[in-house]
Write an enzyme that holds these catalytic residues in place. Structure first.
Site, PDB file in Angstrom:
ATOM      1  CG  HIS A 175     -34.550-100.133   2.946  1.00 41.17           C
ATOM      2  ND1 HIS A 175     -34.836-101.326   3.050  1.00 41.17           N
ATOM      3  CD2 HIS A 175     -33.308-100.278   2.022  1.00 41.17           C
ATOM      4  CE1 HIS A 175     -34.196-102.207   2.304  1.00 41.17           C
ATOM      5  NE2 HIS A 175     -33.311-101.488   1.709  1.00 41.17           N
ATOM      6  CG  HIS A 176     -41.048-102.275   3.137  1.00 39.41           C
ATOM      7  ND1 HIS A 176     -42.419-102.010   3.949  1.00 39.41           N
ATOM      8  CD2 HIS A 176     -41.552-103.898   3.040  1.00 39.41           C
ATOM      9  CE1 HIS A 176     -43.092-102.856   4.175  1.00 39.41           C
ATOM     10  NE2 HIS A 176     -42.783-104.229   3.560  1.00 39.41           N
ATOM     11  CG  ASP A 177     -36.798-106.711   4.478  1.00 36.66           C
ATOM     12  OD1 ASP A 177     -36.667-106.552   5.585  1.00 36.66           O
ATOM     13  OD2 ASP A 177     -36.644-107.281   3.785  1.00 36.66           O
ATOM     14  CG  LEU A 178     -32.084-100.705   7.047  1.00 38.30           C
ATOM     15  CD1 LEU A 178     -31.405-100.806   5.848  1.00 38.30           C
ATOM     16  CD2 LEU A 178     -32.010 -99.390   7.819  1.00 38.30           C
ATOM     17  CG  ASN A 182     -31.988-106.000   1.645  1.00 37.72           C
ATOM     18  OD1 ASN A 182     -31.822-106.680   1.050  1.00 37.72           O
ATOM     19  ND2 ASN A 182     -33.237-106.025   2.345  1.00 37.72           N
TER      20      ASN A 182
END
Length: 246
Positions: A175-178, A182
């Site tokens: 996940h690029h932006d955990l 989110n």
């Protein structure tokens, strides 16, 4: 995977008109039309449920028996101040929207708690493109920031959050932006991860998994320093890690 193979493998419908290419789920959008990627279409139908503001406006809309998220792709960082929403085109399946759509489809296929992809639109203009995506809204779900800014979370749910993240990592999903925004919890206390833009399936386990967790921890601490009330403590993180470690 090329476009034709992906369409056939996923049983999607392909729509093309001029420089525009769309993919959509016939079952969810039997009356699909291009206007569905325009917020005005939903506003005119009085179908807007709400919106969220970030780099742009994300719209939440209702269509028949499905609730949908409409999101346009915007650039972030320094380059986003110069180039708002255009990306270099190297093929439909290399676009941000197609990569996210394909990853969501793959995760749903193996039963991971992520939203279902509904449709995407690629508008090509010479060497660049703009993109939009429609994703199924998780009914009755609230993000962690919204929850923790009002109340504490039971210890058992912190453990479940850790277990949920571990599920994705066991499938090598990055996940690029955990961050705390989110991670969602629905009315049945089921944990979901959302926003897989620039996410991908990694070849093997590795340092990226701990990087994901450290990014999440920074997110919790950032929200705690920013909001007047944010119910996150060291104990919460220990419980999350306990769930993650199993």
């Amino acid at each position: 995977m090329n476009l034709a193979r992906f369409v056939k493998h996923s049983k999607l419908n392909l729509f093309k008109e001029g420089n525009i290419t769309c993919l959509y789920e016939q079952e969810l959008l039997p009356d699909f039309c291009l206007e569905m990627f325009d917020a005005d279409y939903w506003q005119n139908k009085d179908a807007v449920l709400g919106k969220a503001t970030g780099r742009g406006i994300t719209w939440f809309v209702k269509h028949e028996n499905v609730e949908i998220v409409l999101r346009h792709y915007y650039r972030g960082g320094l380059i986003g101040k110069i180039i708002n929403d255009s990306y270099f085109f190297t093929g439909i399946m290399n676009t941000r929207a197609a990569k996210e759509f394909e990853l969501l489809a793959q995760m749903n296929k193996v039963g991971l708690p992520a939203p279902k992809p509904v449709a995407l639109k690629i508008n090509r203009s010479g060497l660049t493109y703009q993109a939009d995506i429609l994703i199924e809204l998780i009914a009755g779900a609230t993000d962690l920031v919204g929850i923790l800014s009002k109340s504490e979370l039971p210890e058992s749910l912190w453990i479940e959050i850790g277990k949920c993240i571990r599920q994705f990592h066991q499938h090598n999903i990055y996940h690029h932006d955990l961050n705390a925004h989110n991670i969602m919890i629905d009315g049945d206390n089921k944990i979901w991860l959302i926003d897989f833009d620039q996410g991908k399936e990694m070849e093997t386990a590795g340092h990226w998994q701990q990087q994901n967790l450290q990014r999440l921890l920074r997110s919790f601490n950032k929200e705690k320093g920013k909001l007047p009330e944010f119910n996150f403590t060291d104990k919460c993180w220990q419980l999350l890690e306990q769930g993650y470690q199993g």
